[in-house]
Scaffold this motif. Structure first.
Motif, PDB file in Angstrom:
ATOM      1  N   VAL A 298       5.327 -72.416 -37.340  1.00 21.91           N
ATOM      2  CA  VAL A 298       5.157 -72.799 -36.569  1.00 21.91           C
ATOM      3  C   VAL A 298       4.562 -73.572 -35.384  1.00 21.91           C
ATOM      4  N   ALA A 299       3.052 -73.957 -36.163  1.00 20.86           N
ATOM      5  CA  ALA A 299       2.132 -74.456 -35.195  1.00 20.86           C
ATOM      6  C   ALA A 299       2.390 -76.060 -35.380  1.00 20.86           C
ATOM      7  N   GLY A 300       3.438 -76.146 -35.633  1.00 24.45           N
ATOM      8  CA  GLY A 300       4.405 -77.937 -35.709  1.00 24.45           C
ATOM      9  C   GLY A 300       5.137 -78.134 -34.266  1.00 24.45           C
ATOM     10  N   ALA A 301       6.084 -76.491 -34.499  1.00 26.93           N
ATOM     11  CA  ALA A 301       6.716 -75.791 -33.093  1.00 26.93           C
ATOM     12  C   ALA A 301       6.174 -76.129 -31.662  1.00 26.93           C
ATOM     13  N   THR A 302       5.438 -75.591 -31.277  1.00 29.55           N
ATOM     14  CA  THR A 302       4.608 -75.358 -30.269  1.00 29.55           C
ATOM     15  C   THR A 302       5.177 -76.554 -29.241  1.00 29.55           C
ATOM     16  N   GLY A 303       5.041 -77.757 -29.541  1.00 26.09           N
ATOM     17  CA  GLY A 303       4.894 -78.722 -28.592  1.00 26.09           C
ATOM     18  C   GLY A 303       3.502 -78.980 -28.116  1.00 26.09           C
ATOM     19  N   ASN A 304       2.643 -78.004 -27.934  1.00 29.34           N
ATOM     20  CA  ASN A 304       1.527 -78.769 -26.917  1.00 29.34           C
ATOM     21  C   ASN A 304      -0.098 -78.159 -28.161  1.00 29.34           C
ATOM     22  N   ILE A 305      -1.100 -79.518 -28.735  1.00 27.45           N
ATOM     23  CA  ILE A 305      -2.014 -79.699 -29.547  1.00 27.45           C
ATOM     24  C   ILE A 305      -2.606 -78.377 -29.015  1.00 27.45           C
ATOM     25  N   VAL A 306      -2.938 -77.341 -28.365  1.00 25.99           N
ATOM     26  CA  VAL A 306      -3.439 -76.476 -27.566  1.00 25.99           C
ATOM     27  C   VAL A 306      -3.457 -75.597 -28.872  1.00 25.99           C
ATOM     28  N   TYR A 307      -1.697 -75.094 -27.950  1.00 21.10           N
ATOM     29  CA  TYR A 307      -1.118 -73.566 -28.799  1.00 21.10           C
ATOM     30  C   TYR A 307      -0.625 -73.550 -29.825  1.00 21.10           C
ATOM     31  N   SER A 308      -0.943 -75.348 -31.022  1.00 19.44           N
ATOM     32  CA  SER A 308      -0.808 -75.452 -32.450  1.00 19.44           C
ATOM     33  C   SER A 308      -1.949 -75.298 -33.079  1.00 19.44           C
ATOM     34  N   THR A 309      -3.213 -75.550 -32.516  1.00 22.77           N
ATOM     35  CA  THR A 309      -4.385 -74.712 -32.705  1.00 22.77           C
ATOM     36  C   THR A 309      -4.774 -73.749 -32.426  1.00 22.77           C
ATOM     37  N   ALA A 310      -4.731 -73.137 -31.703  1.00 25.30           N
ATOM     38  CA  ALA A 310      -4.656 -71.549 -31.190  1.00 25.30           C
ATOM     39  C   ALA A 310      -3.493 -70.846 -32.694  1.00 25.30           C
ATOM     40  N   THR A 311      -2.411 -71.683 -32.753  1.00 35.30           N
ATOM     41  CA  THR A 311      -1.907 -70.568 -34.219  1.00 35.30           C
ATOM     42  C   THR A 311      -1.974 -70.736 -35.542  1.00 35.30           C
ATOM     43  N   LEU A 312      -2.244 -71.858 -35.831  1.00 33.61           N
ATOM     44  CA  LEU A 312      -3.162 -71.795 -36.803  1.00 33.61           C
ATOM     45  C   LEU A 312      -4.307 -71.265 -36.929  1.00 33.61           C
ATOM     46  N   LYS A 313      -5.106 -70.820 -36.078  1.00 37.67           N
ATOM     47  CA  LYS A 313      -6.138 -70.037 -35.866  1.00 37.67           C
ATOM     48  C   LYS A 313      -5.583 -68.764 -36.360  1.00 37.67           C
ATOM     49  N   ILE A 314      -4.423 -68.103 -35.800  1.00 38.59           N
ATOM     50  CA  ILE A 314      -3.876 -66.387 -36.030  1.00 38.59           C
ATOM     51  C   ILE A 314      -3.474 -67.231 -37.184  1.00 38.59           C
ATOM     52  N   ARG A 315      -2.933 -67.921 -37.983  1.00 36.21           N
ATOM     53  CA  ARG A 315      -2.445 -68.182 -39.374  1.00 36.21           C
ATOM     54  C   ARG A 315      -3.400 -67.691 -40.924  1.00 36.21           C
ATOM     55  N   ASP A 316      -5.163 -68.501 -39.704  1.00 36.68           N
ATOM     56  CA  ASP A 316      -5.879 -67.994 -41.059  1.00 36.68           C
ATOM     57  C   ASP A 316      -6.120 -66.872 -40.176  1.00 36.68           C
ATOM     58  N   ASP A 317      -6.423 -66.234 -39.435  1.00 36.72           N
ATOM     59  CA  ASP A 317      -6.902 -64.738 -39.817  1.00 36.72           C
ATOM     60  C   ASP A 317      -5.924 -63.688 -40.143  1.00 36.72           C
ATOM     61  N   VAL A 318      -4.190 -63.993 -40.285  1.00 33.70           N
ATOM     62  CA  VAL A 318      -3.149 -62.665 -40.416  1.00 33.70           C
ATOM     63  C   VAL A 318      -3.850 -63.104 -42.205  1.00 33.70           C
ATOM     64  N   SER A 319      -3.878 -64.110 -42.708  1.00 32.41           N
ATOM     65  CA  SER A 319      -3.926 -64.453 -44.177  1.00 32.41           C
ATOM     66  C   SER A 319      -5.899 -63.482 -44.482  1.00 32.41           C
ATOM     67  N   ALA A 320      -6.583 -63.666 -43.541  1.00 32.44           N
ATOM     68  CA  ALA A 320      -7.865 -62.291 -43.590  1.00 32.44           C
ATOM     69  C   ALA A 320      -7.598 -61.413 -43.396  1.00 32.44           C
ATOM     70  N   GLY A 321      -5.917 -60.883 -43.205  1.00 32.15           N
ATOM     71  CA  GLY A 321      -6.194 -59.212 -43.177  1.00 32.15           C
ATOM     72  C   GLY A 321      -5.765 -58.789 -41.961  1.00 32.15           C
ATOM     73  N   GLN A 322      -6.225 -59.929 -40.810  1.00 27.41           N
ATOM     74  CA  GLN A 322      -5.609 -58.951 -39.147  1.00 27.41           C
ATOM     75  C   GLN A 322      -4.592 -59.148 -39.066  1.00 27.41           C
ATOM     76  N   GLN A 323      -4.084 -58.293 -38.033  1.00 29.11           N
ATOM     77  CA  GLN A 323      -2.724 -57.182 -37.422  1.00 29.11           C
ATOM     78  C   GLN A 323      -2.780 -58.726 -36.728  1.00 29.11           C
ATOM     79  N   LEU A 324      -1.041 -59.184 -36.387  1.00 29.65           N
ATOM     80  CA  LEU A 324      -0.901 -60.978 -35.639  1.00 29.65           C
ATOM     81  C   LEU A 324      -1.132 -60.225 -34.410  1.00 29.65           C
ATOM     82  N   ASN A 325      -1.340 -59.127 -33.682  1.00 29.62           N
ATOM     83  CA  ASN A 325      -1.151 -59.081 -32.702  1.00 29.62           C
ATOM     84  C   ASN A 325      -2.793 -58.733 -32.118  1.00 29.62           C
ATOM     85  N   PHE A 326      -3.562 -58.882 -33.151  1.00 28.22           N
ATOM     86  CA  PHE A 326      -5.453 -58.668 -32.750  1.00 28.22           C
ATOM     87  C   PHE A 326      -5.371 -60.284 -32.976  1.00 28.22           C
ATOM     88  N   ALA A 327      -4.896 -61.233 -33.543  1.00 28.28           N
ATOM     89  CA  ALA A 327      -5.370 -62.062 -33.922  1.00 28.28           C
ATOM     90  C   ALA A 327      -4.271 -63.449 -32.774  1.00 28.28           C
TER      91      ALA A 327
END
Length: 407
Positions: A298-327
Protein backbone atom coordinates in the motif's frame (compact mmCIF):
# COMPACT_ATOMS: atom_id res chain seq x y z
CA UNK A 1 16.53 -24.36 -22.02
CA UNK A 2 13.47 -22.53 -23.34
CA UNK A 3 13.96 -19.19 -24.98
CA UNK A 4 12.81 -16.37 -22.77
CA UNK A 5 11.46 -13.48 -24.77
CA UNK A 6 10.77 -9.92 -23.72
CA UNK A 7 9.45 -6.75 -25.26
CA UNK A 8 13.00 -5.47 -25.73
CA UNK A 9 14.33 -8.48 -27.68
CA UNK A 10 15.04 -8.65 -31.40
CA UNK A 11 12.46 -9.81 -33.92
CA UNK A 12 13.65 -12.63 -36.23
CA UNK A 13 12.06 -13.84 -39.45
CA UNK A 14 12.22 -17.56 -40.16
CA UNK A 15 11.47 -20.09 -42.87
CA UNK A 16 11.22 -23.86 -42.54
CA UNK A 17 8.98 -26.90 -42.64
CA UNK A 18 6.39 -28.12 -40.14
CA UNK A 19 5.81 -31.67 -38.86
CA UNK A 20 4.10 -32.63 -42.12
CA UNK A 21 6.93 -31.31 -44.26
CA UNK A 22 4.92 -28.31 -45.42
CA UNK A 23 6.82 -25.07 -45.98
CA UNK A 24 6.03 -22.35 -43.48
CA UNK A 25 7.43 -19.02 -42.32
CA UNK A 26 6.85 -16.34 -39.72
CA UNK A 27 8.35 -13.97 -37.15
CA UNK A 28 9.45 -14.54 -33.55
CA UNK A 29 11.08 -12.37 -30.86
CA UNK A 30 14.20 -13.78 -29.25
CA UNK A 31 17.48 -13.02 -27.53
CA UNK A 32 19.54 -14.75 -30.22
CA UNK A 33 19.25 -16.72 -33.46
CA UNK A 34 20.10 -20.00 -31.70
CA UNK A 35 17.39 -19.54 -29.08
CA UNK A 36 14.80 -18.78 -31.78
CA UNK A 37 15.76 -22.01 -33.60
CA UNK A 38 15.44 -23.94 -30.32
CA UNK A 39 12.01 -22.48 -29.66
CA UNK A 40 10.88 -23.37 -33.20
CA UNK A 41 12.11 -26.97 -32.75
CA UNK A 42 9.92 -27.25 -29.62
CA UNK A 43 6.97 -26.17 -31.74
CA UNK A 44 7.75 -28.86 -34.33
CA UNK A 45 9.24 -26.54 -36.93
CA UNK A 46 12.48 -27.43 -38.75
CA UNK A 47 13.92 -23.96 -39.38
CA UNK A 48 16.06 -23.72 -42.52
CA UNK A 49 16.58 -19.97 -42.39
CA UNK A 50 16.51 -17.58 -39.41
CA UNK A 51 17.64 -13.99 -39.69
CA UNK A 52 17.21 -10.70 -37.90
CA UNK A 53 14.27 -8.71 -39.24
CA UNK A 54 15.45 -5.61 -41.06
CA UNK A 55 14.06 -2.31 -39.82
CA UNK A 56 11.97 -0.20 -42.14
CA UNK A 57 13.43 3.30 -42.46
CA UNK A 58 9.94 4.79 -42.24
CA UNK A 59 8.50 2.32 -39.77
CA UNK A 60 6.20 3.87 -37.14
CA UNK A 61 7.51 4.51 -33.67
CA UNK A 62 6.98 1.64 -31.22
CA UNK A 63 3.80 2.23 -29.22
CA UNK A 64 4.29 2.73 -25.52
CA UNK A 65 2.71 0.31 -23.03
CA UNK A 66 0.58 2.28 -20.58
CA UNK A 67 -0.99 1.29 -17.23
CA UNK A 68 -4.30 1.37 -19.09
CA UNK A 69 -3.04 -1.41 -21.37
CA UNK A 70 -2.14 -3.49 -18.30
CA UNK A 71 -5.63 -2.90 -16.88
CA UNK A 72 -7.26 -4.07 -20.14
CA UNK A 73 -4.99 -7.13 -20.24
CA UNK A 74 -5.90 -7.99 -16.63
CA UNK A 75 -9.64 -7.77 -17.30
CA UNK A 76 -9.49 -9.81 -20.53
CA UNK A 77 -7.32 -12.50 -18.93
CA UNK A 78 -9.63 -12.68 -15.91
CA UNK A 79 -12.62 -13.11 -18.26
CA UNK A 80 -10.88 -15.90 -20.18
CA UNK A 81 -9.91 -17.72 -17.00
CA UNK A 82 -13.45 -17.43 -15.56
CA UNK A 83 -14.75 -19.00 -18.77
CA UNK A 84 -12.59 -22.06 -18.04
CA UNK A 85 -10.01 -21.46 -20.78
CA UNK A 86 -6.50 -22.73 -19.87
CA UNK A 87 -3.95 -20.06 -18.96
CA UNK A 88 -1.63 -20.46 -21.98
CA UNK A 89 -4.54 -20.48 -24.40
CA UNK A 90 -5.95 -17.40 -22.64
CA UNK A 91 -2.67 -15.60 -23.30
CA UNK A 92 -2.93 -16.43 -27.01
CA UNK A 93 -6.52 -15.19 -27.29
CA UNK A 94 -5.82 -11.98 -25.34
CA UNK A 95 -2.56 -11.32 -27.24
CA UNK A 96 -4.35 -11.58 -30.59
CA UNK A 97 -7.12 -9.19 -29.50
CA UNK A 98 -4.89 -6.37 -28.18
CA UNK A 99 -4.65 -3.22 -30.34
CA UNK A 100 -1.27 -2.13 -28.94
CA UNK A 101 1.45 -4.14 -30.78
CA UNK A 102 3.97 -3.63 -27.97
CA UNK A 103 1.49 -4.98 -25.42
CA UNK A 104 0.79 -7.98 -27.66
CA UNK A 105 4.54 -8.75 -27.78
CA UNK A 106 4.71 -8.51 -23.98
CA UNK A 107 1.77 -10.91 -23.58
CA UNK A 108 3.35 -13.42 -25.96
CA UNK A 109 6.62 -13.18 -24.04
CA UNK A 110 4.81 -14.02 -20.79
CA UNK A 111 2.90 -16.81 -22.58
CA UNK A 112 6.12 -18.41 -23.82
CA UNK A 113 7.59 -18.23 -20.33
CA UNK A 114 4.53 -19.88 -18.77
CA UNK A 115 4.41 -22.50 -21.55
CA UNK A 116 8.05 -23.34 -20.75
CA UNK A 117 7.01 -24.37 -17.23
CA UNK A 118 7.45 -21.17 -15.21
CA UNK A 119 4.86 -19.78 -12.80
CA UNK A 120 2.71 -16.88 -13.98
CA UNK A 121 3.97 -14.67 -11.13
CA UNK A 122 7.64 -15.46 -11.89
CA UNK A 123 7.04 -14.77 -15.59
CA UNK A 124 5.61 -11.27 -15.06
CA UNK A 125 8.27 -10.44 -12.46
CA UNK A 126 10.73 -10.43 -15.38
CA UNK A 127 8.93 -7.29 -16.61
CA UNK A 128 8.92 -4.98 -13.54
CA UNK A 129 8.53 -1.95 -15.76
CA UNK A 130 4.96 -3.00 -16.52
CA UNK A 131 3.95 -5.27 -13.62
CA UNK A 132 4.56 -3.77 -10.18
CA UNK A 133 5.26 -5.79 -7.03
CA UNK A 134 1.62 -5.55 -5.89
CA UNK A 135 0.38 -7.07 -9.16
CA UNK A 136 2.94 -9.88 -8.95
CA UNK A 137 2.17 -10.63 -5.30
CA UNK A 138 -1.57 -10.89 -5.94
CA UNK A 139 -1.04 -13.23 -8.90
CA UNK A 140 1.33 -15.35 -6.81
CA UNK A 141 -1.26 -15.53 -4.02
CA UNK A 142 -3.87 -16.66 -6.54
CA UNK A 143 -1.61 -19.38 -7.91
CA UNK A 144 -0.75 -20.70 -4.46
CA UNK A 145 -4.39 -20.75 -3.31
CA UNK A 146 -5.68 -22.32 -6.52
CA UNK A 147 -8.00 -19.38 -7.19
CA UNK A 148 -6.08 -17.59 -9.93
CA UNK A 149 -9.20 -16.60 -11.88
CA UNK A 150 -10.74 -14.98 -8.78
CA UNK A 151 -7.52 -13.16 -7.99
CA UNK A 152 -7.15 -11.94 -11.59
CA UNK A 153 -10.67 -10.53 -11.37
CA UNK A 154 -9.71 -8.63 -8.21
CA UNK A 155 -6.50 -7.41 -9.83
CA UNK A 156 -8.45 -6.26 -12.89
CA UNK A 157 -10.97 -4.39 -10.75
CA UNK A 158 -8.16 -2.80 -8.75
CA UNK A 159 -6.30 -1.66 -11.90
CA UNK A 160 -9.49 -0.28 -13.47
CA UNK A 161 -10.41 1.68 -10.34
CA UNK A 162 -6.85 2.98 -9.98
CA UNK A 163 -6.61 4.10 -13.61
CA UNK A 164 -10.04 5.77 -13.43
CA UNK A 165 -8.87 7.70 -10.37
CA UNK A 166 -5.62 8.73 -12.08
CA UNK A 167 -7.60 9.89 -15.10
CA UNK A 168 -9.75 12.11 -12.90
CA UNK A 169 -6.70 13.67 -11.24
CA UNK A 170 -5.06 14.32 -14.62
CA UNK A 171 -8.27 15.91 -15.84
CA UNK A 172 -8.26 18.26 -12.85
CA UNK A 173 -4.64 19.24 -13.54
CA UNK A 174 -4.59 19.33 -17.35
CA UNK A 175 -7.69 21.39 -18.03
CA UNK A 176 -6.57 24.69 -16.46
CA UNK A 177 -2.99 24.17 -17.66
CA UNK A 178 -4.14 23.65 -21.25
CA UNK A 179 -6.31 26.78 -21.18
CA UNK A 180 -3.52 28.90 -19.67
CA UNK A 181 -1.13 27.67 -22.38
CA UNK A 182 -3.65 28.58 -25.10
CA UNK A 183 -4.15 32.00 -23.51
CA UNK A 184 -0.40 32.63 -23.49
CA UNK A 185 -0.07 31.54 -27.13
CA UNK A 186 -2.93 33.80 -28.25
CA UNK A 187 -1.51 36.73 -26.25
CA UNK A 188 1.94 36.13 -27.74
CA UNK A 189 0.55 36.12 -31.28
CA UNK A 190 -1.29 39.38 -30.64
CA UNK A 191 1.83 41.01 -29.20
CA UNK A 192 4.10 39.85 -32.03
CA UNK A 193 1.79 40.15 -35.04
CA UNK A 194 -1.14 42.48 -34.29
CA UNK A 195 0.19 45.16 -31.93
CA UNK A 196 3.08 46.18 -34.28
CA UNK A 197 0.48 47.00 -36.98
CA UNK A 198 -1.18 49.44 -34.60
CA UNK A 199 2.23 50.85 -33.61
CA UNK A 200 2.89 51.89 -37.22
CA UNK A 201 -0.47 53.69 -37.30
CA UNK A 202 0.20 55.45 -33.98
CA UNK A 203 3.56 56.75 -35.21
CA UNK A 204 1.76 59.11 -37.60
CA UNK A 205 -0.55 60.60 -34.92
CA UNK A 206 2.00 63.09 -33.63
CA UNK A 207 0.38 63.05 -30.17
CA UNK A 208 1.21 61.54 -26.82
CA UNK A 209 -0.12 58.01 -26.39
CA UNK A 210 -1.95 56.82 -23.23
CA UNK A 211 0.24 55.15 -20.59
CA UNK A 212 -1.62 51.84 -20.98
CA UNK A 213 -0.97 51.84 -24.73
CA UNK A 214 2.71 52.63 -24.20
CA UNK A 215 2.93 49.77 -21.72
CA UNK A 216 1.44 47.28 -24.23
CA UNK A 217 3.72 48.59 -27.01
CA UNK A 218 6.68 48.01 -24.69
CA UNK A 219 5.51 44.45 -24.05
CA UNK A 220 5.20 43.97 -27.81
CA UNK A 221 8.80 45.13 -28.37
CA UNK A 222 10.04 42.73 -25.69
CA UNK A 223 8.00 39.85 -27.18
CA UNK A 224 9.30 40.51 -30.70
CA UNK A 225 12.92 40.66 -29.50
CA UNK A 226 12.84 37.70 -27.10
CA UNK A 227 9.91 35.40 -28.04
CA UNK A 228 12.23 32.58 -29.09
CA UNK A 229 14.13 32.85 -25.80
CA UNK A 230 10.85 32.56 -23.87
CA UNK A 231 9.84 29.41 -25.77
CA UNK A 232 13.25 27.80 -25.25
CA UNK A 233 13.26 28.82 -21.58
CA UNK A 234 9.79 27.35 -20.95
CA UNK A 235 10.73 24.12 -22.75
CA UNK A 236 13.98 23.80 -20.79
CA UNK A 237 12.22 24.55 -17.50
CA UNK A 238 9.61 21.86 -18.20
CA UNK A 239 12.27 19.33 -19.16
CA UNK A 240 14.40 20.19 -16.13
CA UNK A 241 11.39 19.82 -13.81
CA UNK A 242 10.51 16.42 -15.29
CA UNK A 243 14.10 15.14 -15.07
CA UNK A 244 14.53 16.48 -11.53
CA UNK A 245 11.44 14.56 -10.39
CA UNK A 246 12.78 11.38 -11.98
CA UNK A 247 16.39 11.68 -10.83
CA UNK A 248 16.10 13.37 -7.43
CA UNK A 249 13.95 11.65 -4.82
CA UNK A 250 14.35 14.65 -2.52
CA UNK A 251 12.97 17.01 -5.17
CA UNK A 252 10.09 14.64 -5.98
CA UNK A 253 9.21 14.41 -2.28
CA UNK A 254 9.21 18.21 -1.99
CA UNK A 255 6.84 18.47 -4.97
CA UNK A 256 4.51 15.93 -3.33
CA UNK A 257 4.44 17.91 -0.08
CA UNK A 258 3.82 21.22 -1.88
CA UNK A 259 1.04 19.68 -3.97
CA UNK A 260 -0.91 18.80 -0.81
CA UNK A 261 -0.80 22.46 0.32
CA UNK A 262 -2.09 23.91 -2.96
CA UNK A 263 -5.54 25.52 -2.79
CA UNK A 264 -8.34 23.58 -4.51
CA UNK A 265 -5.94 20.98 -5.99
CA UNK A 266 -4.52 19.92 -2.59
CA UNK A 267 -7.82 18.56 -1.19
CA UNK A 268 -8.40 16.56 -4.39
CA UNK A 269 -4.95 14.97 -4.07
CA UNK A 270 -5.64 14.18 -0.41
CA UNK A 271 -8.90 12.42 -1.24
CA UNK A 272 -7.20 10.47 -4.01
CA UNK A 273 -4.59 9.28 -1.48
CA UNK A 274 -7.40 8.14 0.84
CA UNK A 275 -9.01 6.25 -2.06
CA UNK A 276 -5.75 4.59 -3.13
CA UNK A 277 -4.86 3.63 0.44
CA UNK A 278 -8.22 1.98 1.15
CA UNK A 279 -8.63 0.42 -2.32
CA UNK A 280 -5.16 -1.16 -2.32
CA UNK A 281 -5.43 -2.37 1.28
CA UNK A 282 -8.88 -3.81 0.60
CA UNK A 283 -7.67 -5.69 -2.48
CA UNK A 284 -4.53 -7.12 -0.88
CA UNK A 285 -6.21 -8.05 2.41
CA UNK A 286 -9.11 -9.75 0.59
CA UNK A 287 -6.52 -11.71 -1.40
CA UNK A 288 -5.20 -13.25 1.80
CA UNK A 289 -2.00 -11.21 1.99
CA UNK A 290 -0.92 -10.73 5.65
CA UNK A 291 -1.74 -7.25 6.92
CA UNK A 292 1.88 -6.18 7.50
CA UNK A 293 2.88 -7.31 4.00
CA UNK A 294 -0.22 -5.67 2.54
CA UNK A 295 0.70 -2.33 4.12
CA UNK A 296 4.14 -2.62 2.51
CA UNK A 297 2.45 -2.76 -0.89
CA UNK A 298 0.00 0.00 0.00
CA UNK A 299 2.86 2.39 0.82
CA UNK A 300 4.03 2.33 -2.77
CA UNK A 301 0.53 2.76 -4.18
CA UNK A 302 -0.63 5.88 -2.29
CA UNK A 303 0.95 8.18 -4.88
CA UNK A 304 2.35 10.73 -2.43
CA UNK A 305 5.43 10.60 -0.20
CA UNK A 306 3.58 12.03 2.81
CA UNK A 307 1.02 9.20 2.80
CA UNK A 308 3.62 6.62 1.77
CA UNK A 309 5.71 7.50 4.84
CA UNK A 310 2.61 7.45 7.03
CA UNK A 311 1.67 3.99 5.70
CA UNK A 312 5.11 2.63 6.54
CA UNK A 313 4.69 4.01 10.07
CA UNK A 314 1.30 2.27 10.28
CA UNK A 315 2.98 -0.96 9.17
CA UNK A 316 5.59 -0.66 11.91
CA UNK A 317 2.93 0.06 14.55
CA UNK A 318 0.80 -2.91 13.44
CA UNK A 319 3.80 -5.23 13.43
CA UNK A 320 4.48 -4.06 17.01
CA UNK A 321 1.01 -5.21 18.08
CA UNK A 322 -1.21 -2.14 17.66
CA UNK A 323 -4.66 -2.37 16.09
CA UNK A 324 -4.86 -1.02 12.54
CA UNK A 325 -7.45 1.65 13.32
CA UNK A 326 -5.38 3.01 16.21
CA UNK A 327 -2.20 3.02 14.08
CA UNK A 328 -4.06 4.95 11.36
CA UNK A 329 -5.42 7.45 13.90
CA UNK A 330 -1.98 8.25 15.32
CA UNK A 331 -0.75 9.52 11.93
CA UNK A 332 -3.36 12.35 12.08
CA UNK A 333 -3.43 12.32 8.26
CA UNK A 334 -6.53 10.23 7.66
CA UNK A 335 -10.13 11.35 8.31
CA UNK A 336 -12.15 9.88 11.17
CA UNK A 337 -14.42 8.05 8.72
CA UNK A 338 -11.57 5.75 7.68
CA UNK A 339 -10.45 5.03 11.25
CA UNK A 340 -14.04 4.33 12.35
CA UNK A 341 -14.79 2.06 9.38
CA UNK A 342 -11.50 0.20 9.90
CA UNK A 343 -12.33 -0.22 13.59
CA UNK A 344 -15.75 -1.65 12.72
CA UNK A 345 -14.14 -3.95 10.16
CA UNK A 346 -11.62 -5.25 12.67
CA UNK A 347 -14.32 -5.90 15.27
CA UNK A 348 -16.69 -7.62 12.82
CA UNK A 349 -14.07 -9.52 10.81
CA UNK A 350 -15.06 -7.71 7.60
CA UNK A 351 -12.08 -5.38 7.22
CA UNK A 352 -11.81 -5.78 3.45
CA UNK A 353 -15.52 -4.93 3.01
CA UNK A 354 -15.25 -1.79 5.16
CA UNK A 355 -12.13 -0.68 3.31
CA UNK A 356 -13.88 -1.25 -0.01
CA UNK A 357 -16.77 0.97 1.10
CA UNK A 358 -14.30 3.70 2.10
CA UNK A 359 -12.53 3.43 -1.27
CA UNK A 360 -15.83 3.71 -3.16
CA UNK A 361 -16.82 6.75 -1.10
CA UNK A 362 -13.57 8.64 -1.65
CA UNK A 363 -13.41 7.74 -5.34
CA UNK A 364 -16.85 9.33 -5.67
CA UNK A 365 -15.60 12.31 -3.67
CA UNK A 366 -12.72 12.76 -6.12
CA UNK A 367 -15.17 12.58 -9.04
CA UNK A 368 -17.37 15.25 -7.49
CA UNK A 369 -14.41 17.46 -6.59
CA UNK A 370 -13.02 17.29 -10.13
CA UNK A 371 -16.41 18.06 -11.65
CA UNK A 372 -16.80 20.96 -9.24
CA UNK A 373 -13.33 22.25 -10.07
CA UNK A 374 -14.09 22.10 -13.79
CA UNK A 375 -17.32 24.06 -13.29
CA UNK A 376 -15.50 26.60 -11.13
CA UNK A 377 -12.57 27.01 -13.51
CA UNK A 378 -14.65 27.70 -16.63
CA UNK A 379 -15.89 31.20 -15.62
CA UNK A 380 -12.51 32.03 -14.07
CA UNK A 381 -10.68 31.03 -17.24
CA UNK A 382 -13.11 32.97 -19.43
CA UNK A 383 -12.54 36.02 -17.23
CA UNK A 384 -8.76 35.68 -17.54
CA UNK A 385 -8.94 35.26 -21.32
CA UNK A 386 -11.31 38.21 -21.61
CA UNK A 387 -9.02 40.39 -19.47
CA UNK A 388 -5.89 39.50 -21.45
CA UNK A 389 -7.27 39.79 -24.96
CA UNK A 390 -9.77 42.53 -24.16
CA UNK A 391 -7.07 44.54 -22.39
CA UNK A 392 -4.80 44.37 -25.43
CA UNK A 393 -7.60 45.51 -27.72
CA UNK A 394 -8.57 48.39 -25.41
CA UNK A 395 -4.94 49.51 -25.24
CA UNK A 396 -4.76 49.59 -29.04
CA UNK A 397 -8.02 51.50 -29.52
CA UNK A 398 -7.55 54.07 -26.72
CA UNK A 399 -5.45 56.42 -28.92
CA UNK A 400 -8.09 56.18 -31.65
CA UNK A 401 -10.84 57.09 -29.19
CA UNK A 402 -8.80 60.06 -27.90
CA UNK A 403 -8.12 61.21 -31.44
CA UNK A 404 -11.83 61.12 -32.18
CA UNK A 405 -12.53 63.31 -29.12
CA UNK A 406 -9.92 65.86 -30.21
CA UNK A 407 -11.34 66.08 -33.71
Amino acid sequence: MAAQTSVNQTIYTWQGTDKNGKKTKGEMPGASQALVKAQLRKQGVNATKVKRKSKDLFSPRKQKITPGDIAIFSRQLATMMKAGIPLVQSFEIVGDSLENPSMAVLVRAVRDDVAAGNNFADSIRKHPRYFDELFCNLVESGEQSGALETMLDRVATYKEKTEALKSKIKKAMNYPIAVVVVALIVTGILLVKVVPQFAETFSSFGADLPAFTLFVLGLSDIAIAHWWKAIIGIALAGYAFKEARLRSQKFADSVDRIALKLPIIGPIIEKSCYARFTRTLSTTFAAGVPLVDALESVAGATGNIVYSTATLKIRDDVSAGQQLNFAIRTTTLFPSMITQMVGIGEESGALDTMLDKCATYYEAEVDNAVDGLTSLMEPIIMSVLGTLIGGLMIAMYLPIFQLGQVV
